[in-house]
Design a protein around this motif. Structure first.
Motif, mmCIF file in Angstrom:
data_model
loop_
_atom_site.group_PDB
_atom_site.id
_atom_site.type_symbol
_atom_site.label_atom_id
_atom_site.label_comp_id
_atom_site.label_asym_id
_atom_site.label_seq_id
_atom_site.Cartn_x
_atom_site.Cartn_y
_atom_site.Cartn_z
ATOM 1 N N TYR A 1 -6.913 -2.438 6.890
ATOM 2 C CA TYR A 1 -6.962 -2.610 8.339
ATOM 3 C C TYR A 1 -8.024 -1.709 8.965
ATOM 4 O O TYR A 1 -8.539 -2.019 10.047
ATOM 5 C CB TYR A 1 -5.588 -2.340 8.949
ATOM 6 C CG TYR A 1 -4.694 -3.567 8.965
ATOM 7 C CD1 TYR A 1 -4.468 -4.281 10.134
ATOM 8 C CD2 TYR A 1 -4.096 -4.027 7.799
ATOM 9 C CE1 TYR A 1 -3.667 -5.399 10.156
ATOM 10 C CE2 TYR A 1 -3.288 -5.154 7.797
ATOM 11 C CZ TYR A 1 -3.077 -5.836 8.973
ATOM 12 O OH TYR A 1 -2.278 -6.962 8.992
ATOM 13 N N ILE B 1 -10.866 -3.874 8.804
ATOM 14 C CA ILE B 1 -10.761 -4.878 9.861
ATOM 15 C C ILE B 1 -11.181 -4.280 11.199
ATOM 16 O O ILE B 1 -11.860 -4.928 12.007
ATOM 17 C CB ILE B 1 -9.323 -5.431 9.943
ATOM 18 C CG1 ILE B 1 -8.969 -6.178 8.650
ATOM 19 C CG2 ILE B 1 -9.167 -6.363 11.147
ATOM 20 C CD1 ILE B 1 -7.524 -6.639 8.584
ATOM 21 N N GLY B 2 -10.791 -3.031 11.432
ATOM 22 C CA GLY B 2 -11.204 -2.365 12.663
ATOM 23 C C GLY B 2 -12.707 -2.207 12.745
ATOM 24 O O GLY B 2 -13.313 -2.436 13.801
ATOM 25 N N SER C 1 -14.240 -5.615 13.325
ATOM 26 C CA SER C 1 -14.032 -6.005 14.723
ATOM 27 C C SER C 1 -15.001 -5.271 15.637
ATOM 28 O O SER C 1 -15.497 -5.842 16.620
ATOM 29 C CB SER C 1 -12.587 -5.714 15.142
ATOM 30 O OG SER C 1 -11.678 -6.459 14.355
ATOM 31 N N ILE D 1 -7.379 -9.432 14.097
ATOM 32 C CA ILE D 1 -6.241 -8.510 14.105
ATOM 33 C C ILE D 1 -5.066 -9.129 14.850
ATOM 34 O O ILE D 1 -3.907 -8.959 14.453
ATOM 35 C CB ILE D 1 -6.639 -7.146 14.748
ATOM 36 C CG1 ILE D 1 -5.473 -6.147 14.658
ATOM 37 C CG2 ILE D 1 -7.107 -7.316 16.171
ATOM 38 C CD1 ILE D 1 -5.066 -5.776 13.263
ATOM 39 N N ASP E 1 -0.491 0.035 9.508
ATOM 40 C CA ASP E 1 -1.596 -0.929 9.554
ATOM 41 C C ASP E 1 -2.292 -0.907 10.905
ATOM 42 O O ASP E 1 -3.530 -0.873 10.981
ATOM 43 C CB ASP E 1 -1.073 -2.346 9.267
ATOM 44 C CG ASP E 1 -0.495 -2.503 7.878
ATOM 45 O OD1 ASP E 1 -0.810 -1.666 7.010
ATOM 46 O OD2 ASP E 1 0.263 -3.463 7.660
ATOM 47 N N VAL E 2 -1.505 -0.925 11.977
ATOM 48 C CA VAL E 2 -2.085 -0.904 13.331
ATOM 49 C C VAL E 2 -2.856 0.393 13.554
ATOM 50 O O VAL E 2 -3.962 0.394 14.117
ATOM 51 C CB VAL E 2 -0.978 -1.068 14.395
ATOM 52 C CG1 VAL E 2 -1.553 -0.870 15.795
ATOM 53 C CG2 VAL E 2 -0.342 -2.446 14.289
ATOM 54 N N PHE F 1 -6.124 0.158 11.763
ATOM 55 C CA PHE F 1 -7.079 -0.667 12.506
ATOM 56 C C PHE F 1 -7.719 0.138 13.634
ATOM 57 O O PHE F 1 -8.947 0.145 13.781
ATOM 58 C CB PHE F 1 -6.378 -1.899 13.078
ATOM 59 C CG PHE F 1 -7.213 -2.655 14.065
ATOM 60 C CD1 PHE F 1 -8.141 -3.580 13.634
ATOM 61 C CD2 PHE F 1 -7.071 -2.433 15.435
ATOM 62 C CE1 PHE F 1 -8.941 -4.268 14.545
ATOM 63 C CE2 PHE F 1 -7.850 -3.121 16.349
ATOM 64 C CZ PHE F 1 -8.789 -4.042 15.906
ATOM 65 N N PHE G 1 -11.686 1.168 13.929
ATOM 66 C CA PHE G 1 -12.478 0.762 15.095
ATOM 67 C C PHE G 1 -13.104 1.980 15.755
ATOM 68 O O PHE G 1 -14.299 1.995 16.075
ATOM 69 C CB PHE G 1 -11.593 0.010 16.083
ATOM 70 C CG PHE G 1 -12.337 -0.625 17.221
ATOM 71 C CD1 PHE G 1 -12.824 -1.917 17.111
ATOM 72 C CD2 PHE G 1 -12.564 0.074 18.406
ATOM 73 C CE1 PHE G 1 -13.524 -2.517 18.168
ATOM 74 C CE2 PHE G 1 -13.251 -0.504 19.453
ATOM 75 C CZ PHE G 1 -13.734 -1.803 19.333
#
Length: 228
Positions: free
Chosen positions: A148, A151-152, A155, A176, A199-200, A203, A207
């Motif tokens: 994640y 993923i961040g 993103s 996300i 996970d959050v 992320f 980011f």
């Protein structure tokens, strides 16, 4: 045969990303071979459980260290080592595939060291947030907080691109958002644990780190502030 046909598909993937995926799968293969009796003898059946006890992240151990002030190296290692432990082969294989896919996209822009940071630091922060928000006796395992983080970072790159073209920047968070929706559905159907919190946090950390790790990060931040 042309040279293009002789090029390995892994050549385009940053070495640090390949190393992470190989490490994840390598550990899982050792557990599998041990559980099937191919290596290690009778005691190998318990290798996975023993690894969980020694290397998984434990909120209880973290709070014990905080209360006693004994920040022992073997327990501090858990903040990173848990990222390479998984419940079964499918769990590990899916994590490795996501590391390769997302890490490759991030590694196309970030340096190798920055790519590693975007995996490891979100994993550490994810474990910390998990401990404070979900103080459970259930240990934390799996590469997903680090995934994640990727993923961040991805993103962030998409957000910057959309900002530069004047498009809707919220589209950068579609991935996300979709993943969180899937986790919510699975949690409602099958019951869930607090690992989604890690996970959050992973992320958000990935980011945020990207502002500083992306090439020309400080200059890019100043330019964005100037433009408003």
């Amino acid at each position: 045969m042309s040279e293009e046909h002789n090029v390995s598909p892994f050549n385009a993937v940053p070495p640090v990303v390949v190393a992470l995926a190989v490490f994840i799968l390598g550990i899982e293969c050792v557990f599998y071979l041990g559980s099937e009796g191919f290596v290690g003898g009778p005691t190998a059946v318990g290798w996975r459980l023993a690894a969980f006890q020694q290397y998984a992240f434990s909120s209880e151990i973290f709070f014990w260290m905080a209360e006693t002030g004994r920040w022992t190296p073997e327990h501090l290692l858990r903040f990173v080592s848990y990222l390479f432990l998984h419940g079964n082969f499918i769990h590990a294989a899916f994590a490795a595939v996501m590391v390769l896919a997302l890490g490759n996209m991030v590694g196309e822009v970030f340096s190798g060291f920055a790519t590693l940071i975007v995996f490891v630091v979100p994993g550490i922060v994810g474990a910390l947030v998990y401990a404070f928000v979900w103080p459970s006796s259930v240990t934390l395992i799996g590469a997903y907080p680090g995934v994640y983080g990727f993923i961040g970072a991805f993103s962030f790159l998409l957000w910057v691109r959309l900002r530069s073209t004047g498009d809707n920047q919220m589209r950068a968070f579609a991935l996300i958002g979709g993943l969180m929706f899937i986790q919510l559905v699975f949690g409602l159907l099958f019951g869930g644990t607090g690992d989604w919190i890690a996970d959050v946090a992973g992320f958000a950390t990935g980011f945020g780190l990207s502002f500083f790790l992306v090439p020309g990060g400080w200059a890019r931040i100043r330019e964005m502030i100037r433009r408003g």
